[in-house]
Motif scaffolding. Structure first.
Motif, mmCIF file in Angstrom:
data_model
loop_
_atom_site.group_PDB
_atom_site.id
_atom_site.type_symbol
_atom_site.label_atom_id
_atom_site.label_comp_id
_atom_site.label_asym_id
_atom_site.label_seq_id
_atom_site.Cartn_x
_atom_site.Cartn_y
_atom_site.Cartn_z
ATOM 1 N N TYR A 111 0.875 -1.158 0.000
ATOM 2 C CA TYR A 111 0.000 0.000 0.000
ATOM 3 C C TYR A 111 0.923 1.222 0.000
ATOM 4 O O TYR A 111 2.017 1.172 0.569
ATOM 5 C CB TYR A 111 -0.875 0.044 1.255
ATOM 6 N N TYR A 112 0.491 2.309 -0.626
ATOM 7 C CA TYR A 112 1.325 3.502 -0.571
ATOM 8 C C TYR A 112 0.487 4.749 -0.338
ATOM 9 O O TYR A 112 -0.714 4.763 -0.592
ATOM 10 C CB TYR A 112 2.168 3.645 -1.840
ATOM 11 N N GLU A 113 1.149 5.780 0.189
ATOM 12 C CA GLU A 113 0.488 7.059 0.465
ATOM 13 C C GLU A 113 0.614 7.933 -0.778
ATOM 14 O O GLU A 113 1.702 8.367 -1.144
ATOM 15 C CB GLU A 113 1.152 7.730 1.666
ATOM 16 N N LYS A 114 -0.510 8.149 -1.431
ATOM 17 C CA LYS A 114 -0.522 8.826 -2.723
ATOM 18 C C LYS A 114 0.179 10.183 -2.680
ATOM 19 O O LYS A 114 0.929 10.541 -3.601
ATOM 20 C CB LYS A 114 -1.977 9.002 -3.194
ATOM 21 N N GLU A 115 -0.029 10.929 -1.611
ATOM 22 C CA GLU A 115 0.532 12.285 -1.538
ATOM 23 C C GLU A 115 2.052 12.283 -1.403
ATOM 24 O O GLU A 115 2.721 13.289 -1.650
ATOM 25 C CB GLU A 115 -0.096 13.076 -0.384
ATOM 26 N N HIS A 116 2.623 11.135 -1.003
ATOM 27 C CA HIS A 116 4.076 11.060 -0.826
ATOM 28 C C HIS A 116 4.772 10.266 -1.936
ATOM 29 O O HIS A 116 5.991 10.078 -1.880
ATOM 30 C CB HIS A 116 4.411 10.406 0.526
ATOM 31 N N TYR A 117 4.016 9.807 -2.920
ATOM 32 C CA TYR A 117 4.612 8.948 -3.961
ATOM 33 C C TYR A 117 5.747 9.677 -4.684
ATOM 34 O O TYR A 117 5.597 10.793 -5.160
ATOM 35 C CB TYR A 117 3.557 8.517 -4.980
ATOM 36 N N ASP A 118 6.910 9.014 -4.754
ATOM 37 C CA ASP A 118 8.097 9.595 -5.378
ATOM 38 C C ASP A 118 8.810 8.503 -6.178
ATOM 39 O O ASP A 118 9.531 7.676 -5.615
ATOM 40 C CB ASP A 118 9.026 10.171 -4.302
ATOM 41 N N HIS A 119 8.584 8.498 -7.483
ATOM 42 C CA HIS A 119 9.150 7.452 -8.343
ATOM 43 C C HIS A 119 10.681 7.488 -8.323
ATOM 44 O O HIS A 119 11.332 6.441 -8.303
ATOM 45 C CB HIS A 119 8.635 7.634 -9.774
#
Length: 442
Positions: free
Chosen positions: A323-331
């Motif tokens: 699961y990931y936090e959309k606002e913190h997504y950093d490719h």
């Protein structure tokens, strides 16, 4: 360079802009480029600091130029908006010359492997300036990139390395291709149905394509009838990001005719079906295992604070799900943490909350190719249906595609071509429309 006095004090600028005799006699586009360069050199008063050589011996002097720049502790710069491969990056690295190079295209794969320079956005002056100053003013950094380039180019991009990798891939694929039905053991399972002479294949995504409850599943009843009455020569496959248990749930709840093949878990697993039995294709698993280091990836990803491992039933040997936090997504952070092996991994964020890491080889499209090779089904006899960007991978090569009418935004620009049919109707009804277009049904 013209705007940055400190950069001018650190290094001279040499631009190799092609071989010429007389600018006035050159084609208009080339003349304009060189004229602009000369005008900018005059504008910033770069006389004595900048050179635009008129000629060099392409066959004999290129390597000498790279080595001379390396001897002078210089940097090679390639700021193309997009570089298809990055041959100049390899040439300069083999001479021990660090690079500052465009992040768009081939260099984005070369630099993480060879660690011989820095990737930049070619349209961001501040990034370019920072990278150049970093290398030109830090002797240890310069030596690090220089040594890495000379060593790693030989290790990863020399002809010997290339041939060895190519031979390994051929041997690996030959072993997988030969892992036919006779070599796989299926305990207590009658596979006669799978041994029939299949020469056509229909593959469909599930959610949004085969079924779409929001639209009351238009055409589903008629499609199920066609699938139930299909000939022995026509095989049917479901392809889905769901795991096997969730695919089985759809088959049971919607009373689907049993598919011959199931491609599931984002293309990391292939199953054959026979009655109530689901048989894992071990050959596909073996193919995916090449260069896949699951535990290393999991350990590296522990450094990422904004992801959390999903439950055990969401995992498999070739799929790591978070699961990931959309606002913190950093490719870019994910790539940095994965290190030099990042290019062997497919990173798949979905629905703003799920994040999957799978082998680069794993995909619905590659699974289809594998099945066709194993069961001798011509790719030109394959029809694949989907509704989202994740399904485009299935439409490669001679495979005929059907994009249903309720397609997602990323497929909105697609139009009907020789190999892809964009249906006006939705879900199963759209599949039926496409099958009529391809003259599979009347």
């Amino acid at each position: 360079y013209g705007k940055d006095k400190k950069l001018q004090s650190l290094a001279n600028l040499v631009i190799f802009a092609g071989i010429r005799k007389d600018i006035a006699k050159m084609p208009e586009s080339e003349k304009n480029v060189l004229t602009d360069l000369l005008l900018l050199m005059d504008k910033y008063d770069l006389y004595g600091k900048m050179a635009i050589p008129k000629k060099h011996d392409v066959e004999n002097e290129v390597s000498i130029i790279y080595r001379y720049a390396a001897e002078k502790r210089g940097v090679f710069v390639n700021l193309a908006l997009h570089e298809n491969f990055g041959l100049t990056v390899i040439e300069s690295a083999s001479s021990g010359l660090p690079v500052v190079v465009t992040k768009n295209g081939g260099p984005s794969e070369i630099i993480p492997v060879c660690q011989n320079g820095e990737l930049v956005d070619p349209q961001e002056e501040s990034q370019i300036k920072k990278a150049l100053r970093n290398i030109l003013t830090d002797e240890n950094q310069w030596k690090y990139y220089s040594n890495n380039g000379a060593i790693n180019i030989q290790k990863h991009y020399s002809w010997v390395s290339h041939v060895n990798q190519y031979v390994d891939l051929i041997n690996e694929n030959l072993s997988v291709s030969s892992a036919g039905i006779k070599k796989q053991h299926y305990p207590n399972i009658n596979i006669d149905r799978l041994k029939r002479k299949i020469d056509h294949l229909l593959v469909s995504d599930i959610d949004g394509t085969l079924i779409e409850p929001k639209l009351s599943n238009p055409g589903l009843k008629e499609l199920k009838s066609h699938l139930t009455n299909r000939t022995d020569k026509m095989a049917f496959a479901m392809a889905s990001g769901r795991n096997l248990e969730l695919v089985k749930q759809v088959i049971d709840e919607e009373e689907f005719p049993l598919p011959d093949f199931i491609i599931c878990s984002v293309g990391t697993e292939i199953y054959y079906t026979n009655g109530k039995d689901y048989i894992l294709d071990k050959g596909w698993a073996k193919f995916l295992s090449g260069r896949w280091k699951r535990e290393d990836i999991v350990n590296r990803l522990k450094a990422i604070k904004w992801i959390k491992l999903q439950e055990e039933d969401a995992q498999n040997p070739y799929k790591i799900s978070y699961y990931y936090e959309k606002e913190h997504y950093d490719h870019e952070e994910l790539i940095r943490v994965l290190g030099t092996g990042w290019y062997k991994v497919n990173i798949i964020p979905s629905h703003g909350q799920f994040l999957d890491f799978i082998p680069k080889r794993a995909s619905k499209g590659n699974a289809i190719k594998f099945l066709c090779r194993k069961w001798s089904i011509p790719l030109s006899n394959v029809i694949a249906a989907g509704d989202s960007g994740n399904d485009v991978d299935m439409f490669r090569g001679p495979v005929k595609g059907i994009i249903v009418g309720n397609r997602s935004a990323e497929l909105a620009a697609y139009e009907t071509t020789k190999s892809i049919y964009v249906a006006a109707t939705s879900a199963s009804e759209g599949i039926l429309e496409g099958l009529k277009h391809y003259k599979v049904i009347k």
